[in-house]
Design an enzyme around this catalytic site. Sequence first.
Site, PDB file in Angstrom:
ATOM      1  N   PHE A 130      38.199 -18.738 -12.618  1.00  0.00           N
ATOM      2  CA  PHE A 130      37.093 -17.797 -12.418  1.00  0.00           C
ATOM      3  C   PHE A 130      36.065 -18.476 -11.505  1.00  0.00           C
ATOM      4  CE2 PHE A 130      33.277 -15.421 -13.562  1.00  0.00           C
ATOM      5  CZ  PHE A 130      33.756 -14.125 -13.641  1.00  0.00           C
ATOM      6  N   ASP A 202      37.371 -23.002 -20.868  1.00  0.00           N
ATOM      7  CA  ASP A 202      36.594 -21.763 -20.789  1.00  0.00           C
ATOM      8  C   ASP A 202      37.378 -20.695 -21.564  1.00  0.00           C
ATOM      9  OD1 ASP A 202      35.525 -19.288 -20.066  1.00  0.00           O
ATOM     10  OD2 ASP A 202      35.062 -19.908 -18.017  1.00  0.00           O
ATOM     11  N   TYR A 227      29.792 -11.355 -24.488  1.00  0.00           N
ATOM     12  CA  TYR A 227      29.805  -9.907 -24.197  1.00  0.00           C
ATOM     13  C   TYR A 227      31.184  -9.313 -23.950  1.00  0.00           C
ATOM     14  CZ  TYR A 227      29.646 -11.754 -19.370  1.00  0.00           C
ATOM     15  OH  TYR A 227      29.895 -12.451 -18.215  1.00  0.00           O
ATOM     16  N   LYS A 228      32.229 -10.153 -23.992  1.00  0.00           N
ATOM     17  CA  LYS A 228      33.576  -9.611 -23.783  1.00  0.00           C
ATOM     18  C   LYS A 228      34.174  -9.246 -25.141  1.00  0.00           C
ATOM     19  CE  LYS A 228      33.950 -11.782 -19.308  1.00  0.00           C
ATOM     20  NZ  LYS A 228      34.178 -13.018 -18.570  1.00  0.00           N
ATOM     21  N   ARG A 376      43.451  -3.905 -13.812  1.00  0.00           N
ATOM     22  CA  ARG A 376      43.492  -4.732 -15.017  1.00  0.00           C
ATOM     23  C   ARG A 376      43.222  -3.901 -16.266  1.00  0.00           C
ATOM     24  NH1 ARG A 376      39.237  -9.643 -15.911  1.00  0.00           N
ATOM     25  NH2 ARG A 376      37.916  -7.863 -16.366  1.00  0.00           N
TER      26      ARG A 376
HETATM   27  C1  LIG Z   1      33.311 -13.502 -17.601  1.00  0.00           C
HETATM   28  C2  LIG Z   1      33.589 -14.918 -17.287  1.00  0.00           C
HETATM   29  C3  LIG Z   1      32.541 -15.824 -17.109  1.00  0.00           C
HETATM   30  C4  LIG Z   1      31.124 -15.346 -17.123  1.00  0.00           C
HETATM   31  O1  LIG Z   1      30.203 -16.345 -16.953  1.00  0.00           O
HETATM   32  P1  LIG Z   1      28.662 -16.080 -17.222  1.00  0.00           P
HETATM   33  O2  LIG Z   1      27.992 -17.248 -16.632  1.00  0.00           O
HETATM   34  O3  LIG Z   1      28.490 -16.010 -18.714  1.00  0.00           O
HETATM   35  O4  LIG Z   1      28.280 -14.796 -16.565  1.00  0.00           O
HETATM   36  C5  LIG Z   1      32.868 -17.150 -16.918  1.00  0.00           C
HETATM   37  N1  LIG Z   1      34.155 -17.568 -16.893  1.00  0.00           N
HETATM   38  C6  LIG Z   1      35.185 -16.702 -17.049  1.00  0.00           C
HETATM   39  C7  LIG Z   1      36.590 -17.207 -17.042  1.00  0.00           C
HETATM   40  C8  LIG Z   1      34.925 -15.360 -17.227  1.00  0.00           C
HETATM   41  O5  LIG Z   1      35.946 -14.499 -17.344  1.00  0.00           O
END
Ligand SMILES: *Cc1c(COP(=O)(O)O)cnc(C)c1O
Length: 417
Positions: A130, A202, A227-228, A376
């Site tokens: 990500f 992560d 939030y997921k 997705r």
């Molecule tokens: C959604 C997501 C994030 C989000 O990071 P924030 O800093 O909390 O906005 C980070 N890493 C991954 C793999 C994600 O899917």
Amino acid sequence: MSDQKKIDLEQLRELDANDSLASKRVEFKIPEGLIYLDGNSLGPLPAGIEQRLQEMITQQWGQDLISSWNKHQWIDLPVKVGERIAPLLGAAPGQVVCCDSISVNLFKLLGAALQLNSPRRVVLSQQDNFPTDLYTAQGIAGLLGDARCQLKQVSSDALYDALDETVAVLMLTHVNFRSGAMHDMRELTRRAHDVGALVIWDLAHSAGAVPLALDADNVDFAVGCGYKYLNGGPGAPAFVYVAERLQQRVEQPLSGWMGHSAPFNFDAGYAAAAGAKRFLSGTPPILSMAVLDAALDVFDGVDMQDVRAKSQQLCQMFLGLMRQLELLPKMPCASPANDKERGSQLAFQHGDAFAIAQALIDQQVIVDFRAPDILRFGFCPLYTRFEDIWHAVHRLSEIVTSGTYKQEIFNQRGAVT
Ligand SMILES: *Cc1c(COP(=O)(O)O)cnc(C)c1O
């Protein structure tokens, strides 16, 4: 195809009727008629939130004002919420705190891990991680300079070979945000430790979606998203896991007052709090954190093995229907074929994936598009029904076969895609 049993609607309704998690659905407020397959981007509203927020605003903020820090234990929320997340991670108490975003927490963890493992300087990660994870490492490299931090990105299948004695930290996302491919956390952590590297996982697409065993897998550090799959609402705070064995020797660079051992002494010098609490920085967003706290109620009494079993079955049915309606291989599946190697989502490739996603949303099937060509689908077993899968794939088939997605209205992009 011929040797596979045809999936019919009756069969899916029967799976719903026998589903031990079916009763969880009423704990969410999902708009009537909507098929929500995007809980991996933003979890839906749990039913208890409005009341909790109302109480927070009217009584705690409105009436009790600043006394609420003690009276309603606002000050303890980061630890309290962390402790509620811990069982979902396979973490014993005292190792998880709720705070900030993943990006900010990764900054803290990378800083901490590089310092622990100095003079090593290589942060090993995956090319298609990500982006925020990579950006954060790039930021740290800019700050510390080449001599103390060097980001090395390799493809997923080159990770084992790239793990050598130069690596300070292996920083990976457990479930890939595009493909859903899931790493073997135990094996990669073991391999990293064998060469003297630390690991940061992560868990954005893992926490609340797949069973985790951070303690048993000997993980050093982890971050994850509120939030997921944890359904904490837009911008909900994230979390940090720090293994107990590292807590007393680890220092983090965002040394704010909430991570101090005695913030209200207002000492001029920083002295880190004991335990995972030292990973706190500034004042917590109390309203958001209270919402996440209330959202975690839906996991009460839920066995993550049951969640996993249903998630795999939902994915199998989805793939079966994609085949049955001849959408495969027209829209090739970009996720691992083997259940055990993916998280709780499926990705399909199509040159017009963006427009197809918009057309599906128009048909009340909420999914998302990930650049450049991925459609997705996220499956959250706490509220997704087997029958939903039937309708989602049939509507997709109609859209693709009829070509309605080619209309202009489905091809206009907003700021968030
Ligand atoms: C959604 C997501 C994030 C989000 O990071 P924030 O800093 O909390 O906005 C980070 N890493 C991954 C793999 C994600 O899917």
